[in-house]
Design a protein around this motif. Structure first.
Motif, mmCIF file in Angstrom:
data_model
loop_
_atom_site.group_PDB
_atom_site.id
_atom_site.type_symbol
_atom_site.label_atom_id
_atom_site.label_comp_id
_atom_site.label_asym_id
_atom_site.label_seq_id
_atom_site.Cartn_x
_atom_site.Cartn_y
_atom_site.Cartn_z
ATOM 1 N N ASP A 760 -37.673 -12.797 -24.016
ATOM 2 C CA ASP A 760 -36.684 -12.769 -25.091
ATOM 3 C C ASP A 760 -35.261 -12.829 -24.538
ATOM 4 O OD1 ASP A 760 -38.745 -12.661 -26.868
ATOM 5 O OD2 ASP A 760 -38.727 -10.453 -27.036
ATOM 6 N N ARG A 761 -35.072 -12.261 -23.384
ATOM 7 C CA ARG A 761 -33.741 -12.236 -22.783
ATOM 8 C C ARG A 761 -33.527 -13.402 -21.833
ATOM 9 N NH1 ARG A 761 -32.834 -6.397 -20.385
ATOM 10 N NH2 ARG A 761 -30.748 -7.335 -20.099
ATOM 11 N N LEU A 762 -34.439 -14.353 -21.865
ATOM 12 C CA LEU A 762 -34.356 -15.464 -20.901
ATOM 13 C C LEU A 762 -33.092 -16.315 -21.121
ATOM 14 C CD1 LEU A 762 -35.682 -17.062 -18.615
ATOM 15 C CD2 LEU A 762 -36.963 -18.339 -20.346
ATOM 16 N N HIS A 763 -32.768 -16.560 -22.368
ATOM 17 C CA HIS A 763 -31.590 -17.387 -22.668
ATOM 18 C C HIS A 763 -30.302 -16.727 -22.190
ATOM 19 C CE1 HIS A 763 -34.099 -20.155 -24.901
ATOM 20 N NE2 HIS A 763 -34.601 -19.130 -25.614
ATOM 21 N N ASP A 764 -30.250 -15.416 -22.398
ATOM 22 C CA ASP A 764 -29.069 -14.687 -21.911
ATOM 23 C C ASP A 764 -28.965 -14.823 -20.393
ATOM 24 O OD1 ASP A 764 -28.584 -13.932 -24.484
ATOM 25 O OD2 ASP A 764 -29.649 -12.001 -24.292
ATOM 26 N N TYR A 765 -30.119 -14.718 -19.778
ATOM 27 C CA TYR A 765 -30.105 -14.836 -18.321
ATOM 28 C C TYR A 765 -29.677 -16.241 -17.881
ATOM 29 C CZ TYR A 765 -32.566 -10.389 -17.989
ATOM 30 O OH TYR A 765 -32.929 -9.082 -18.054
ATOM 31 N N GLU A 766 -30.069 -17.240 -18.660
ATOM 32 C CA GLU A 766 -29.690 -18.617 -18.298
ATOM 33 C C GLU A 766 -28.172 -18.817 -18.388
ATOM 34 O OE1 GLU A 766 -31.936 -21.116 -20.828
ATOM 35 O OE2 GLU A 766 -33.834 -20.921 -19.633
ATOM 36 N N HIS A 823 -18.704 -8.124 -1.543
ATOM 37 C CA HIS A 823 -19.273 -7.590 -2.775
ATOM 38 C C HIS A 823 -19.732 -8.710 -3.678
ATOM 39 C CE1 HIS A 823 -18.525 -3.364 -2.045
ATOM 40 N NE2 HIS A 823 -17.247 -3.631 -1.689
ATOM 41 N N GLN A 824 -18.936 -9.744 -3.719
ATOM 42 C CA GLN A 824 -19.334 -10.876 -4.550
ATOM 43 C C GLN A 824 -20.600 -11.553 -4.019
ATOM 44 O OE1 GLN A 824 -15.888 -13.446 -4.753
ATOM 45 N NE2 GLN A 824 -14.684 -12.023 -6.044
ATOM 46 N N ARG A 825 -20.676 -11.655 -2.695
ATOM 47 C CA ARG A 825 -21.928 -12.251 -2.134
ATOM 48 C C ARG A 825 -23.168 -11.406 -2.491
ATOM 49 N NH1 ARG A 825 -18.616 -13.436 2.418
ATOM 50 N NH2 ARG A 825 -19.342 -11.523 3.476
ATOM 51 N N LEU A 826 -23.011 -10.130 -2.404
ATOM 52 C CA LEU A 826 -24.125 -9.255 -2.802
ATOM 53 C C LEU A 826 -24.491 -9.477 -4.253
ATOM 54 C CD1 LEU A 826 -23.143 -5.930 -0.997
ATOM 55 C CD2 LEU A 826 -24.990 -7.505 -0.386
ATOM 56 N N GLN A 827 -23.468 -9.593 -5.082
ATOM 57 C CA GLN A 827 -23.752 -9.843 -6.495
ATOM 58 C C GLN A 827 -24.428 -11.185 -6.666
ATOM 59 O OE1 GLN A 827 -20.053 -9.437 -8.629
ATOM 60 N NE2 GLN A 827 -19.913 -7.197 -8.265
ATOM 61 N N VAL A 828 -23.942 -12.175 -5.877
ATOM 62 C CA VAL A 828 -24.559 -13.500 -5.971
ATOM 63 C C VAL A 828 -26.035 -13.446 -5.548
ATOM 64 C CG1 VAL A 828 -24.547 -15.803 -4.982
ATOM 65 C CG2 VAL A 828 -22.403 -14.766 -5.749
ATOM 66 N N GLN A 829 -26.317 -12.768 -4.471
ATOM 67 C CA GLN A 829 -27.718 -12.656 -4.018
ATOM 68 C C GLN A 829 -28.569 -11.967 -5.065
ATOM 69 O OE1 GLN A 829 -27.610 -10.659 -0.269
ATOM 70 N NE2 GLN A 829 -26.726 -12.419 0.836
ATOM 71 N N THR A 830 -28.013 -10.925 -5.669
ATOM 72 C CA THR A 830 -28.750 -10.213 -6.710
ATOM 73 C C THR A 830 -29.033 -11.150 -7.878
ATOM 74 O OG1 THR A 830 -27.708 -8.157 -6.051
ATOM 75 C CG2 THR A 830 -28.752 -8.211 -8.212
ATOM 76 N N LEU A 831 -28.014 -11.886 -8.253
ATOM 77 C CA LEU A 831 -28.188 -12.806 -9.371
ATOM 78 C C LEU A 831 -29.167 -13.925 -9.025
ATOM 79 C CD1 LEU A 831 -24.460 -13.075 -10.578
ATOM 80 C CD2 LEU A 831 -26.330 -11.843 -11.682
ATOM 81 N N GLU A 832 -29.120 -14.399 -7.766
ATOM 82 C CA GLU A 832 -30.070 -15.437 -7.362
ATOM 83 C C GLU A 832 -31.516 -14.927 -7.430
ATOM 84 O OE1 GLU A 832 -28.888 -16.596 -3.515
ATOM 85 O OE2 GLU A 832 -27.371 -18.015 -4.210
ATOM 86 N N SER A 833 -31.725 -13.711 -6.972
ATOM 87 C CA SER A 833 -33.097 -13.154 -7.035
ATOM 88 C C SER A 833 -33.552 -13.020 -8.469
ATOM 89 C CB SER A 833 -33.147 -11.803 -6.318
ATOM 90 O OG SER A 833 -32.289 -10.886 -6.954
ATOM 91 N N ARG A 834 -32.641 -12.597 -9.330
ATOM 92 C CA ARG A 834 -33.003 -12.461 -10.745
ATOM 93 C C ARG A 834 -33.293 -13.833 -11.332
ATOM 94 N NH1 ARG A 834 -28.538 -8.088 -13.029
ATOM 95 N NH2 ARG A 834 -29.317 -6.266 -11.842
ATOM 96 N N LEU A 835 -32.433 -14.804 -10.920
ATOM 97 C CA LEU A 835 -32.649 -16.152 -11.421
ATOM 98 C C LEU A 835 -33.999 -16.694 -10.973
ATOM 99 C CD1 LEU A 835 -31.595 -18.672 -12.864
ATOM 100 C CD2 LEU A 835 -30.494 -19.331 -10.692
ATOM 101 N N THR A 836 -34.350 -16.453 -9.737
ATOM 102 C CA THR A 836 -35.662 -16.923 -9.229
ATOM 103 C C THR A 836 -36.814 -16.280 -10.008
ATOM 104 O OG1 THR A 836 -34.702 -17.205 -7.039
ATOM 105 C CG2 THR A 836 -37.095 -17.133 -7.185
ATOM 106 N N MET A 837 -36.709 -15.011 -10.267
ATOM 107 C CA MET A 837 -37.741 -14.309 -11.032
ATOM 108 C C MET A 837 -37.810 -14.846 -12.445
ATOM 109 S SD MET A 837 -37.135 -10.415 -9.709
ATOM 110 C CE MET A 837 -38.341 -9.800 -10.875
ATOM 111 N N ALA A 838 -36.634 -15.106 -13.014
ATOM 112 C CA ALA A 838 -36.628 -15.627 -14.385
ATOM 113 C C ALA A 838 -37.227 -17.014 -14.448
ATOM 114 C CB ALA A 838 -35.193 -15.646 -14.923
#
Length: 854
Positions: A760-766, A823-838
């Motif tokens: 349900d939250r996939l679009h938000d994640y996109e 800090h931004q790179r860490l956030q980017v890595q976190t977001l990339e992992s979430r994106l991969t999972m999504a």
């Protein structure tokens, strides 16, 4: 209960006090006391305390002439033995209590057994594991017990009357009845103790016998002891010890060297008895001494018959008499037997053997050479090839087997081959042919497995007996009389015996009665100079009843005793009225009850001494023969029992066979009836055959068609079965795949349900991912620019030293920016992992939807 209370009760019983408890009660209290103190820490002190109290009671109250007191004291000693000092029986009680008890003929059997058990348990002490004593104390105890065993053997040979010493028996005749009974009881009990010791510790008994066997006067008495020992039913269990013991070699030396016919006769009987026992229990030892056994056989075969013995050529030591006695006997006989020395074995013995030859045991008795029949029979059965090889070529046989001559001369001088062959001819003619003589020779007989290795002793004895021609013919005659279908042995009862026993019984009885009759006749003829009296009638049933009563061990009372010998035996013959008398100073040597009223023992005619010696020798020979017959009877009864069992099985098989035969007769009648009916049916079938030929032909054609159709059906059925099998396999595989797919669908459905809220939250994640991508691009641009600036600054650092302060400021700013970039790179890595999972979740969801739509 304490020791003083037990001693008080024992004292009351010995004094026959009215307050005394019963003997069973006292023994129960003693058993409880023993159980309490046997393993106590102060057991040694308790033992000494009990020993002192018993010694006090024995010295104060015990009267050895009262049998009741002696029985009570022996029972108490027997029950107190576990708490008494280990060697107290030897040091304290043997001479005081046990020896008088064993000499008392009126003592109860239970008390005598207690005395014997006390001795036997004391002799067993060295074998007990005792960790509380040292090696020195253990050695001292073993030495004391060994000395006690030697004392018992010396008592048996010396203290008790010696019936085989060869000395005169008139001193024995001078004793009263009580003294004779005591001596006889003492000797019988000692012999029983020694035999039981031999069955428990055969090595010790045989060692003592070997020690005493070096003395020639003791050999016959020791041989009688060994004869009784080997006649015991339990002797086969310890026979292997005797077979390997050195005493066996001494026995063979005695039978080879000694000239006493009595000793050799009894020894040969015992050796015959040992052959089947050694064959079963000690076969290798028997093979080892086989050449010496054959030497004994050769000597027995060539033993010459000699006339009435004379002592002119013998020394006083040979006769066991003093020089005065020998001189008086020589004067009284008046004639010299010139053949006596010629018939004695005078070959010189090798000095290294250290053997002293025994010449005579009974002076005055007619020497009867030992019979080699039974000994040859057993040797011939066990070793037929070696026995015949020896009898054919004795010297070469002994030489080939490396048997050294026991004499100082060679075998050529010691053996007479012609005499051995001629004397053995009668033995060979009296026996049937042994089957193994065809299949073996002397060498293979000892090398190959023995044919009797699966036999027992009774079977060997029975088959040895059947080698005799007379027994073999008797067996064949019985088989012809009764036939194969009739049982050979009927069940024995108190009044009926098997046929074989009924046939063999008169022979043994007649042999025994004839032996007694011949000895009595020869003695009376010697005394009176007349013919022998008429035969004596003997009740066989009374003899059997007496034998059973004596063997039962119960107390018996002797009635109708004969306290005196015939007075005619001691009457002086007229022809010897002037012959000097024989002065006798010897020990009692015969168990017979002799009473000489009105005559001193120091003035006896020589003919009386010769008559008594004759009777004494006959008694020993008859006893030896009786022991052998009893042993043979026991082994034959065992063999008869086995044969009877086999016969019962055969009879049951015969009954079953007869029943089957009757059934077969019925079946034969049924077969005949059926054959008749079959013949009728065949006739009817033959008449109908022609009518149904065409019909049968049609049937055959139709059958062929049906068979062809059936073959096609079978082929089709086979193909269908194969297809069915293949379909079943396919269905099974599909079912398996369906199960797996069902399981996978279930898992996917579960996963979908678990990830529904995430989808349900996939679009938000996109959208967030797109923004993050843009920011990432900007960040990458900034990073690129920063990197270019860093490069630029590094290039112009040397040129702009003056602007160090500004550069430091820029550096601090740059460090802050780098921290923000981190800090931004860490956030980017976190977001990339979430994106991969999504993305993975979205792909899985799409695949599931696609499968669902399919």
């Amino acid at each position: 209960m304490s020791a003083p209370e037990l001693s008080r009760q024992l004292r009351l019983i010995l004094e026959s006090s009215p307050d005394a408890p019963s003997l069973p009660t006292l023994l129960e209290n003693i058993d409880a006391y023993v159980q309490e103190y046997a393993n106590a820490p102060d057991a040694e002190a308790v033992s000494l305390h009990v020993e002192d109290r018993l010694q006090t009671i024995c010295s104060d109250v015990l009267d050895h002439s009262v049998c009741a007191q002696l029985e009570v004291f022996l029972a108490v000693l027997y029950h107190l033995l576990p708490v008494l000092p280990s060697l107290s029986v030897i040091s304290s009680w043997f001479e005081v209590v046990i020896r008088p008890a064993l000499r008392e003929p009126k003592l109860a059997t239970s008390a005598v057994n207690h005395a014997k058990e006390l001795i036997l348990r004391t002799l067993e002490l060295p074998t007990e594991a005792d960790g509380n004593i040292g090696d020195e104390e253990r050695g001292r105890r073993e030495e004391l017990i060994g000395n006690f065993r030697r004392r018992l053997m010396d008592f048996y040979l010396l203290d008790a009357y010696n019936e085989s010493s060869g000395h005169d028996v008139l001193e024995w005749a001078s004793l009263d009845d009580l003294s004779r009974e005591k001596k006889a009881c003492w000797k019988a009990n000692l012999e029983d103790v020694l035999i039981k010791l031999g069955l428990q510790r055969p090595e010790d008994l045989l060692t003592e016998v070997f020690r005493c066997f070096a003395s020639p006067p003791s050999r016959l008495q020791l041989l009688l002891l060994l004869n009784s020992f080997t006649s015991q039913a339990k002797f086969p269990d310890v026979a292997h010890v005797m077979a390997s013991h050195v005493v066996t070699q001494s026995l063979l030396y005695s039978f080879t060297f000694d000239n006493s016919t009595t000793l050799c006769t009894i020894g040969l009987t015992m050796l015959t008895k040992l052959l089947p026992i050694f064959a079963v229990k000690a076969c290798e030892d028997l093979k080892r001494v086989l050449p010496q056994l054959l030497i004994v056989l050769a000597r027995t075969i060539c033993w010459k018959q000699r006339a009435q013995s004379s002592i002119h050529d013998l020394t006083p030591e040979d006769l066991g008499m003093s020089s005065d006695i020998v001189g008086n006997v020589v004067e009284s006989t008046g004639a010299e037997d010139t053949d006596t020395m010629a018939n004695r074995n005078t070959l010189p013995i090798r000095p290294d053997l250290d053997w002293e030859r025994l010449d005579l045991v009974f002076y005055g008795a007619t020497p009867v050479p030992p019979s080699p029949h039974q000994f040859f029979q057993f040797l011939y059965y066990l070793f037929p090839c070696n026995t015949l090889r020896f009898l054919r070529y004795p010297i070469s046989y002994l030489t080939e087997n490396n048997v050294e001559s026991p004499y100082t001369v060679t075998w050529d001088d010691a053996l007479d081959e012609d005499m051995i062959r001629s004397k053995s001819e009668s033995l060979l003619r009296g026996h049937v042919l042994h089957p193994l003589l065809i299949w073996r020779d002397a060498t293979s007989e000892l090398a190959q497995p023995d044919f009797w290795n699966q036999y027992d002793i009774p079977r060997i004895v029975g088959e040895c007996t059947m080698l005799d021609v007379r027994h073999a013919s008797l067996g064949l005659r019985q088989q012809q009389l009764f036939g194969a279908a009739k049982p050979a042995f009927a069940p024995a009862s108190a009044t009926s015996l098997p046929e074989s026993i009924k046939v063999a019984e008169p022979a043994s009885v007649s042999t025994l009665s004839s032996s007694v009759e011949s000895s009595t006749s020869s003695v009376l003829a010697h005394v009176h100079g007349t013919a022998a009296p008429r035969k004596t009638r003997i009740s066989l049933q009374e003899m059997i009843n007496a034998s059973i009563a004596l063997k039962s061990g119960l107390e018996i009372e002797i009635v109708d005793s004969m306290p005196t010998w015939p007075t005619a035996l001691f009457q002086q013959p007229r022809t010897t009225s002037t012959t000097p008398s024989l002065v006798v100073h010897t020990r009692p040597t015969t168990p017979d009850t002799v009473s000489l009223p009105g005559r001193a023992t120091d003035d006896v005619p020589s003919h009386v001494a010769q008559a008594i010696a004759e009777l004494q020798r006959e008694v020993l020979l008859l006893r030896s023969e009786l022991n052998f017959e009893l042993w043979m009877a026991r082994e034959n009864v065992k063999h008869i029992g086995r044969l009877y069992h086999d016969r019962v099985l055969s009879r049951n098989a015969e009954v079953e066979r007869q029943g089957l035969h009757n059934k077969m007769r019925g079946f034969k009648a049924e077969v005949q009836r059926l054959q008749k009916e079959l013949k009728d049916h065949k006739d009817q079938t033959l008449t109908m055959k022609n009518q149904y030929l065409d019909y049968n032909q049609k049937l055959q054609d139709k059958l062929r068609e049906l068979r062809a159709e059936k073959s096609s059906w079978q082929a089709e059925a086979t193909a269908m079965r194969a297809a069915d099998k293949e379909s079943k396999d396919t269905f099974a595989a599909q079912g398996k795949l369906l199960d797996e797919a069902t399981h996978r669908v279930f898992q996917l459905e579960t996963t979908i349900k678990e990830n529904a809220h995430k989808i349900d939250r996939l679009h938000d994640y996109e959208r967030q991912i797109e923004q993050l991508v843009k920011m990432q691009r900007l960040w990458e641009t900034d990073v690129h620019q920063l990197n270019e600036q860093n490069e630029y600054l590094k290039i112009f650092t040397n040129k702009y030293r003056k602007m160090e302060l500004q550069v430091e400021t820029y550096e601090s700013i740059l460090a802050k920016m780098e921290e923000d970039a981190k800090h931004q790179r860490l956030q980017v890595q976190t977001l990339e992992s979430r994106l991969t999972m999504a993305q993975n979740t979205t792909n899985n969801h799409r695949n599931c939807q696609k499968r669902t739509s399919d």
